[in-house]
Enzyme design. Structure first.
Site, short mmCIF file in Angstrom:
data_model
loop_
_atom_site.label_atom_id
_atom_site.label_comp_id
_atom_site.label_asym_id
_atom_site.label_seq_id
_atom_site.Cartn_x
_atom_site.Cartn_y
_atom_site.Cartn_z
N ASN A 45 0.88 -1.17 0.00
CA ASN A 45 0.00 0.00 0.00
C ASN A 45 0.91 1.22 0.00
O ASN A 45 1.48 1.56 1.03
CB ASN A 45 -0.90 -0.02 1.24
CG ASN A 45 -1.76 1.23 1.35
OD1 ASN A 45 -1.80 2.05 0.42
ND2 ASN A 45 -2.45 1.39 2.47
N LYS A 50 0.17 4.23 -0.27
CA LYS A 50 -0.48 5.42 0.30
C LYS A 50 -0.22 6.62 -0.63
O LYS A 50 -0.12 6.42 -1.85
CB LYS A 50 -0.01 5.64 1.74
CG LYS A 50 -0.16 4.34 2.57
CD LYS A 50 0.02 4.52 4.03
CE LYS A 50 -0.18 3.16 4.72
NZ LYS A 50 -0.09 3.26 6.18
N HIS A 108 -9.35 1.25 4.77
CA HIS A 108 -8.10 1.47 5.49
C HIS A 108 -8.36 2.42 6.66
O HIS A 108 -9.17 3.34 6.54
CB HIS A 108 -7.04 2.04 4.55
CG HIS A 108 -5.68 1.99 5.17
ND1 HIS A 108 -5.26 2.92 6.09
CD2 HIS A 108 -4.67 1.10 5.03
CE1 HIS A 108 -4.03 2.60 6.49
NE2 HIS A 108 -3.65 1.49 5.86
N GLU A 132 -6.76 4.84 7.71
CA GLU A 132 -6.55 6.26 7.37
C GLU A 132 -7.77 6.84 6.66
O GLU A 132 -8.11 8.02 6.84
CB GLU A 132 -5.27 6.40 6.52
CG GLU A 132 -4.03 6.17 7.38
CD GLU A 132 -2.86 5.52 6.66
OE1 GLU A 132 -2.82 5.54 5.42
OE2 GLU A 132 -1.97 4.99 7.36
N GLU A 157 -5.41 -4.88 10.34
CA GLU A 157 -4.37 -3.89 10.59
C GLU A 157 -4.65 -3.18 11.91
O GLU A 157 -5.47 -2.25 11.95
CB GLU A 157 -4.33 -2.85 9.46
CG GLU A 157 -4.04 -3.42 8.10
CD GLU A 157 -3.43 -2.39 7.16
OE1 GLU A 157 -2.35 -2.68 6.64
OE2 GLU A 157 -4.01 -1.31 6.98
N GLY A 182 2.58 2.23 10.78
CA GLY A 182 3.56 3.32 10.67
C GLY A 182 4.24 3.68 11.97
O GLY A 182 4.88 4.72 12.07
N SER A 239 3.56 -2.18 10.33
CA SER A 239 5.00 -2.28 10.59
C SER A 239 5.58 -3.65 10.24
O SER A 239 6.50 -4.14 10.92
CB SER A 239 5.30 -1.92 12.05
OG SER A 239 4.91 -0.58 12.29
P1 13P Z 1 3.12 0.30 7.65
O1 13P Z 1 3.60 -0.99 7.04
O2 13P Z 1 3.88 1.49 7.17
O3 13P Z 1 3.02 0.22 9.14
O4 13P Z 1 1.63 0.54 7.11
C1 13P Z 1 0.73 -0.52 7.15
C2 13P Z 1 -0.47 -0.15 6.39
O5 13P Z 1 -1.19 0.75 6.74
C3 13P Z 1 -0.74 -0.87 5.14
O6 13P Z 1 -2.00 -0.59 4.67
#
Ligand code: 13P
Length: 251
Positions: free
Chosen positions: A9, A11, A96, A98, A168, A174, A214
């Site tokens: 992803n 982003k 997601h 976010e 997740e 992150g 992560s």
């Molecule tokens: P990270 O791997 O950067 O923690 O992000 C995970 C994520 O949100 C994947 O959709």
């Protein structure tokens, strides 16, 4: 049997040029060393059509990161599931955290997005997961159950069998703070049991449930070794071809 999947992803990262370079790098690494799992790249909308052309689509599927909750029409700035499909992309990440947190996406909205994705032949990678406070209150199971129930359990068994789930935990996204393999296995098994209660053991057994948060080359192997962890949804580490390939190589 269910598929193992490693999905990136990206982003809101990478210009068109940077993104296509990265997609080509990932594809070349996989051509040199064939993966033992399905690999997906979740790019921004503007990359989709070019990314489909840039990769070996036998090895890499392309995914959007969202789609509109409306079919078409006067919705300035939105991108429909049909438009995504027309680029050659096969997947769409939905729900997601976010999107839920910053753009107010509710389970009701995600229900409509899921229906449109499926109606247009896209495979939803449907994200669920609890925030830190909910984990600390030991509410992660009920949070995930509600997210699945409200957004997905109106689907028929046939429709549900096209869904990929991505667990997740928001506290791990992150942050560098990864769920332990035990925490991941425990909740993945629980999520599978929720699916089994609704759709039966066969549908549940065939559902891919990915872990995200992560995930890195250094921890992917022990996460993916769990019987109910069928791969990962990778943020930061998917922005570097070597790191992403390192995670893919965990299978
Ligand atoms: P990270 O791997 O950067 O923690 O992000 C995970 C994520 O949100 C994947 O959709």
């Amino acid at each position: 049997m269910r598929q193992n999947i490693v999905a990136g992803n990206w982003k809101m990262n990478n210009t068109l040029e940077e993104g296509i370079k990265l997609a080509k790098e990932v594809s070349a690494l996989l051509e040199a060393n064939k993966p033992n799992c399905k690999v997906v790249l979740g790019t921004p909308f503007i990359h989709l059509a070019e990314a489909v052309k840039a990769v070996n689509t036998d090895l890499v599927g392309i995914s959007a990161q969202d789609c509109a909750d409306k079919e078409s029409g006067a919705y300035t700035g939105e991108t429909s599931a049909a438009m995504i499909k027309s680029t050659g992309a096969e997947y769409v990440i939905l729900g997601h955290s976010e999107r839920r947190t910053y753009y107010g996406e509710t389970n009701a909205i995600l229900k409509d997005k899921t229906d449109l994705a499926l109606a247009n032949g896209l495979t939803p990678i449907f994200c669920i997961g609890e925030v830190l406070e909910e984990r600390e209150a030991n509410k992660q199971n009920e949070v995930c159950k509600t997210q699945i129930e409200e957004a997905l359990f109106h689907l028929s068994a046939d429709e549900f069998s096209k869904i990929v789930i991505a667990y997740e935990p928001v506290w791990a996204i992150g942050t560098g703070k990864v769920a332990t393999p035990e925490q991941a296995q425990e909740i993945h098994a629980y999520i599978r049991s929720v699916i089994a209660d609704k759709y039966g053991a066969e549908v549940a057994d065939n559902t891919s449930i990915l872990y995200g948060g992560s995930c890195k080359p250094s921890n992917a192997k022990e996460l993916f070794a769990n019987p109910d962890v069928d791969g990962g949804l990778i943020g930061g580490a998917s922005l570097n071809a070597e790191d992403f390939n390192g995670i893919i190589s965990a299978f």
